[in-house]
Design an enzyme around this catalytic site. Structure first.
Site, PDB file in Angstrom:
ATOM      1  N   GLU B  61      11.423  39.673  53.355  1.00  0.00           N
ATOM      2  CA  GLU B  61      11.550  38.634  52.461  1.00  0.00           C
ATOM      3  C   GLU B  61      12.118  37.322  52.430  1.00  0.00           C
ATOM      4  OE1 GLU B  61      11.733  41.926  53.099  1.00  0.00           O
ATOM      5  OE2 GLU B  61      10.187  42.449  52.218  1.00  0.00           O
ATOM      6  N   HIS B 130      15.513  51.376  46.324  1.00  0.00           N
ATOM      7  CA  HIS B 130      14.028  51.455  45.624  1.00  0.00           C
ATOM      8  C   HIS B 130      13.904  50.946  43.891  1.00  0.00           C
ATOM      9  CE1 HIS B 130      13.078  51.832  49.937  1.00  0.00           C
ATOM     10  NE2 HIS B 130      11.835  50.988  49.791  1.00  0.00           N
TER      11      HIS B 130
END
Lengths: 361, 331
Positions: B61, B130
């Site tokens: 990312e 998450h």
């Protein structure tokens, strides 16, 4: 100047095609740019000590050949991005001393209107995308500039500079993987001055015996280690990488060995503690790129010692004039605090006029 | 005729139309291309637009978001997908330092027309890593825009505005909403031929006169359900205001509603400490103090990391029952 046509040089890499084609005037320009960078920074240091400049001041003194040699190879679609030791690259791409010095002084006439300071010079009109303060943070951006060139079908490359202290940042490794995976025309130039701030390379990095750039092997990327004292060697080595980027759209990792004469920043109180005075003196005497190039040009009959003195004097005067310009320039107005945050607001578009963007007061 | 389509399909239509409109728009993210998207938002787009426009990124990312930011400085308009917005934390330096501040530090010489989109919600039993809701964190940073569509219509209209915006827009969706259906007009019935929802305009989702529920994202859906209960069972007329974007913020619509109902509760799936509701309630206190008949309340996720155990995690998020109970304390 002494001569318009150079004698045949016996200096290594002088016969590389990219160097053999240099005119005397171009060689003198390279010298002049390096000298201008040094005098600019020496002058900035003086005014820093006088209290005119705040914050950090990371000086490039001793490393000038890296920016000047590599940037001298670039064309219309080639771009540059670097870290916080960015004054040399800025002057090498053609930014003026006035706007660069004024930025250090925090003035409205600075290249970033006084908003960026020493570490954050930008000149997109000269393909120069900063000036980035976080170690290694610019390396994905460099991949992105190269991605954009490739996406648009332009034959160009991005030179992305970083220090040897940046090579252990995760973002850099991620950028290397993307560059190699997607064949991005980016050239990572590690300016290896031996120290990540006050920590020596031996104490900060694990790497193969061939050098830091050899880590590129792990990404199946071409690499080369270059001695940074000589503009000839830098230009010859970087040109190979530029050609690889232009012709094959492939990245390269270069490691250019260099040395900073000063501390990590002016605030580095230990510059002569983690390095011995003898080591510093040795590099200043034997590995100074300006001294080296001056002697090459004198040896080639391109300039005389007198010519060099004139170049130096002229650069010193230009730097002093830029300081005078900075001193007499106004500070930014308080009203500018909320400018340059959102493009849409600055341009008074419908999007910029919709909703509240700022929550102060 | 307006069609009933899902939030997911609405996003996809918006992306597809922008890919068609501007060749500098591209989609980059993990599994967005050949896999058709981890949540199928980009399903079919790679097949239609090919390798150049829809690009599978490695799990990296900081690298690919940073790369997109660099590309955007040169005029590309990348739409980056984060499989979960929680992964933004891996790219935090790129998203906070580079995207948000390059324009300022260059004195306005650069801009980053990038969109970073993905689901930012808890409630799906995937544990704390998450389930982050970082809308308050990114909205804290001047230079960034934070958009949180709560329904299919807005999802399509706002993603199109986000892509056209010349500033970085962080577009936070919800996996729980992806399957939600709603009416979205087809282009041929729209003036101008397309659906655009401007960023910075809130929507009054339900009109009422006794209490305002302010919310963003999925909390709007919860608030609407609570409003029904409050009306049907307690005779309380509830107005629901969907912020749609956190920054820029439609202050006028918020204040107008509060001045009308004299009572406000901020409902969000964000955490309480310095959450969006903290900002909004402070603004209401400063601007509409004399109009208030009760303190502004905040209903947020529980101030704890997301609990895995499904029945317990449900209790961490705002529920309609909780909203009803808290509303009854001030109405």
């Amino acid at each position: 100047m002494a001569s318009k046509t150079a004698k045949t040089s016996t200096v290594p890499f002088a016969d590389a095609p990219i160097n053999a084609s240099l005119t005397a005037e171009q060689k003198i320009d390279l010298l002049r740019t390096m000298v201008r960078i040094r005098r600019f920074e020496q002058t900035s240091l003086k005014y820093y000590h006088d209290g005119h400049i705040g914050g950090f001041l990371h000086l490039y003194i001793g490393q000038e050949s890296v920016a000047v040699g590599s940037i001298s190879l670039l064309g219309e679609n080639d771009h540059v991005i670097t870290a916080y030791r960015d004054h040399g690259h800025a002057l090498a791409v053609g930014m003026g001393m006035d706007e660069c010095m004024a930025e250090l002084f925090g003035k409205k006439t600075g290249c970033s209107k006084g908003k960026g300071g020493s570490m954050h010079y930008f000149a997109p009109d000269k393909n120069y995308w900063g000036g980035h303060g976080i170690v290694g943070g610019q390396t994905p951006l460099g991949a992105g500039l190269a991605f954009a060139l490739k996406y648009k079908g332009l034959k160009g490359c991005c030179l992305c500079y970083l220090g040897d202290g940046a090579i252990n940042q995760g973002a850099f490794h991620e950028a290397l993987n993307l560059a190699a995976l997607w064949d991005l025309p980016v050239i990572y130039i590690i300016e290896n001055n031996g120290y990540s701030m006050g920590t020596s390379q031996a104490r900060s990095s694990a790497f193969p015996k061939e050098g830091l750039a050899a880590r590129a092997e792990g990404y199946n990327m071409a690499w080369k280690k270059i001695d940074g004292v000589s503009l000839y060697e830098i230009r010859a080595g970087v040109q190979e990488a530029v050609a690889r980027a232009h012709e094959e759209s492939k990245p390269t990792m270069l490691e250019i060995m260099t040395y900073r004469h000063k501390g990590h920043s002016v605030a580095d109180a230990n510059a002569e503690k983690y390095r011995t005075k003898e080591e510093i003196q040795k590099y200043m005497n034997e590995h100074d790129p300006i001294e080296f190039w001056k002697n090459v040009l004198i040896g080639e009959g391109v300039i005389t010692e007198e010519d060099y003195k004139a170049i130096n004097k002229e650069a010193g005067a230009e730097a002093e004039a830029s300081a005078a310009f900075a001193i007499k320039s106004p500070y930014p107005d308080e009203s500018e605090i909320f400018d340059d945050i959102y493009w849409e607001v600055d341009n008074n578009t419908e999007a910029g006029r919709t909703g509240r963007h700022f929550f102060h007061g | 005729m307006p069609r009933e389509i899902t939030y997911r399909e609405a996003l996809r239509e918006g992306l597809d139309e922008e890919l068609a409109r501007d060749e500098n728009v591209c989609i980059i993210g993990e599994e967005v291309a050949q896999y058709n998207g981890a949540y199928k938002v980009t399903e079919g787009l790679w097949k239609k637009w090919g390798d150049k426009r829809v690009i599978d990124a490695p799990i990296s990312e900081a690298g690919f978001i940073g790369m997109g930011i660099g590309a955007s400085m040169l005029g590309i308009r990348p739409v980056m997908e984060l499989m979960f917005y929680s992964f933004a934390y891996v790219a935090f330096d790129q998203m906070m330092n580079n995207a948000a501040t390059c324009r300022y530090m260059s004195g306005g010489l650069t801009n980053c027309p990038i969109v970073v989109r993905g689901p930012a919600n808890g409630g799906t039993n995937v544990g704390a890593t998450h389930s982050h809701t970082p809308e308050n964190i990114f909205a804290n940073m001047p230079g960034l825009k934070v958009v949180t569509p709560s329904n299919p219509y807005d999802a399509k209209g706002l993603i199109k505005s986000a892509i056209r915006d010349n500033d970085p827009v962080y577009f936070m969706e919800s996996t729980v909403l992806y399957g939600m259906t709603g009416l979205v007009p087809s282009n041929d019935e729209l003036e101008g031929g397309e659906l655009i929802v401007p960023i910075g305009k809130a929507r009054v989702s339900r009109e009422g006169s006794d209490l305002t529920l302010l919310a963003h994202g999925r909390a709007v859906v919860t608030s609407l359900a609570a409003a029904e209960i409050l009306g049907a069972q307690h005779g309380i007329s509830v107005e629901v205001v969907d912020l749609r974007s956190i920054r820029p913020l439609d202050e006028e619509t918020i204040m107008a509603s509060v001045r009308k109902t004299h009572r406000a509760i901020y409902v969000e799936e964000n955490k309480p400490f310095c959450g969006v509701g903290a900002q909004i309630s402070s603004m209401i206190m400063e601007q509409a103090f004399d109009d208030l008949d009760a303190p502004v309340l905040r209903i947020t996720s529980a101030d704890a990391p997301a609990f895995y155990s499904p029945p317990i995690e449900k209790l961490q998020l705002p529920t309609a029952d909780e909203i009803v109970a808290r509303a009854l304390t001030i109405c």
